[in-house]
Design an enzyme around this catalytic site. Sequence first.
Site, PDB file in Angstrom:
ATOM      1  CB  THR A 185      -0.912   0.017   1.254  1.00  0.00           C
ATOM      2  OG1 THR A 185      -1.747  -1.124   1.195  1.00  0.00           O
ATOM      3  CG2 THR A 185      -1.756   1.258   1.342  1.00  0.00           C
ATOM      4  CG  ASP A 197      -1.534  -6.570  -2.628  1.00  0.00           C
ATOM      5  OD1 ASP A 197      -2.354  -5.644  -2.612  1.00  0.00           O
ATOM      6  OD2 ASP A 197      -1.472  -7.447  -1.730  1.00  0.00           O
ATOM      7  CB  SER A 198       2.514  -8.260   0.822  1.00  0.00           C
ATOM      8  OG  SER A 198       1.408  -8.229   1.680  1.00  0.00           O
ATOM      9  CB  SER A 199      -2.230 -10.812  -1.416  1.00  0.00           C
ATOM     10  OG  SER A 199      -2.764 -10.069  -0.358  1.00  0.00           O
ATOM     11  CG  ASP A 209      -2.660  -7.570   3.153  1.00  0.00           C
ATOM     12  OD1 ASP A 209      -2.973  -6.830   4.105  1.00  0.00           O
ATOM     13  OD2 ASP A 209      -3.234  -7.533   2.045  1.00  0.00           O
ATOM     14  CB  THR A 233      -2.465 -21.293  20.956  1.00  0.00           C
ATOM     15  OG1 THR A 233      -3.755 -20.781  21.318  1.00  0.00           O
ATOM     16  CG2 THR A 233      -1.439 -20.178  21.037  1.00  0.00           C
ATOM     17  CD  GLN A 234      -8.594 -21.975  17.017  1.00  0.00           C
ATOM     18  OE1 GLN A 234      -9.690 -21.442  17.043  1.00  0.00           O
ATOM     19  NE2 GLN A 234      -8.362 -23.067  16.328  1.00  0.00           N
ATOM     20  CB  CYS A 235      -5.107 -17.739  21.960  1.00  0.00           C
ATOM     21  SG  CYS A 235      -6.187 -18.936  22.712  1.00  0.00           S
TER      22      CYS A 235
END
Length: 339
Positions: free
Chosen positions: A14, A58-60, A91, A273-275
């Site tokens: 960006t 774009d970093s995607s 991103d 962990t997804q936390c």
Amino acid sequence: MQMKKILLIYTGGTIGMMKDPETGSLKSFNFEELSKQAPELKRFAYAIDVHSFNPIIDSSNMQPEAWVRIAELIFSAYDAYDGFVILHGSDTMAYTASALSFMFEDLAKPVVLTGSQLPVGEIRTDARENLVTAIEIAASDHPIIPEVCIYFDYKLYRGNRASKYNSVKFEAFQSVNYPALAEAGVHIRYNTEFIMPVNKNKLQIHTKLDPSVGLLKLFPGITESFVQAILKTPGMKALVLEAFGSGNAPTDPWFIDALQMAIEQGIIIYDVTQCGGGTVELGLYETSASLKSIGVIGGSDITTESAIAKLMYLLGKGLSKQEIEALLPQSLRGEMMNG
Ligand code: ASP
């Protein structure tokens, strides 16, 4: 005193975009345009050379091949510069930072990734501050930051500890499990006790990355057929399992059996962990005890981005499953507390 030399690597993102008047979407412009919007660059008392990706992305669209290009570029220019700044979309910045941290061994100079949430040409842009302070940090020698880091919104993070957590705030990144390495205000305050010591070994670069890695995020209601499809992914050598809480997962026999079979067939399973924060402790609850007993490896407090990069790096080294499993609970580049 000799003038500091900084290499600025512009990959895209960006920071260097503007609105296409026809479609209204953001698209990239070249470095010359970017530097016109950031005249501050000329006021530094540093020699700043620029290397621009062509095309800028774009970093995607960032891929491991591009990580290798960045790493090789830094490696070949290493002796000629005091520090490196990489302009990159936010991103996937945490993935790139993590990958570079593993690709460089015994880094003794700063590699700072930065970008912005608003293009450099916008009046309220965060680009100028991010860029200017990232350069300042890359040129610092009190202290030297011998790490791959991310600078964003007044904070410097260890790159393999940070994650993008917000798509609209200027404060786009967090490093929940590791303190910021520096905070910028009127002065840049370095938290020296958290910065790696500079070592005198010669820099080594590891450019073989093996992307045969998968990611499975658990959710209540996940079906056997979905889990089986993931585990049967052709060519997959390692799987990051984004589990609940402290590494917990369903205890259903079909789930444990499926993972066990995959492990027996040679797949490495790395439990994170997804936390956003906290740590995996396999065996703390009944819901993680069986994972431990079948040979799932706990990822302590590593981020998902870093876990993926670490597996690509270790698989790329051509190590055996046992060797990789022995390294996964260890911190290799400060990416985790030793598990
Ligand atoms: N899509 C952009 C990118 O990652 C977003 C950004 O730069 O912040 O390249």
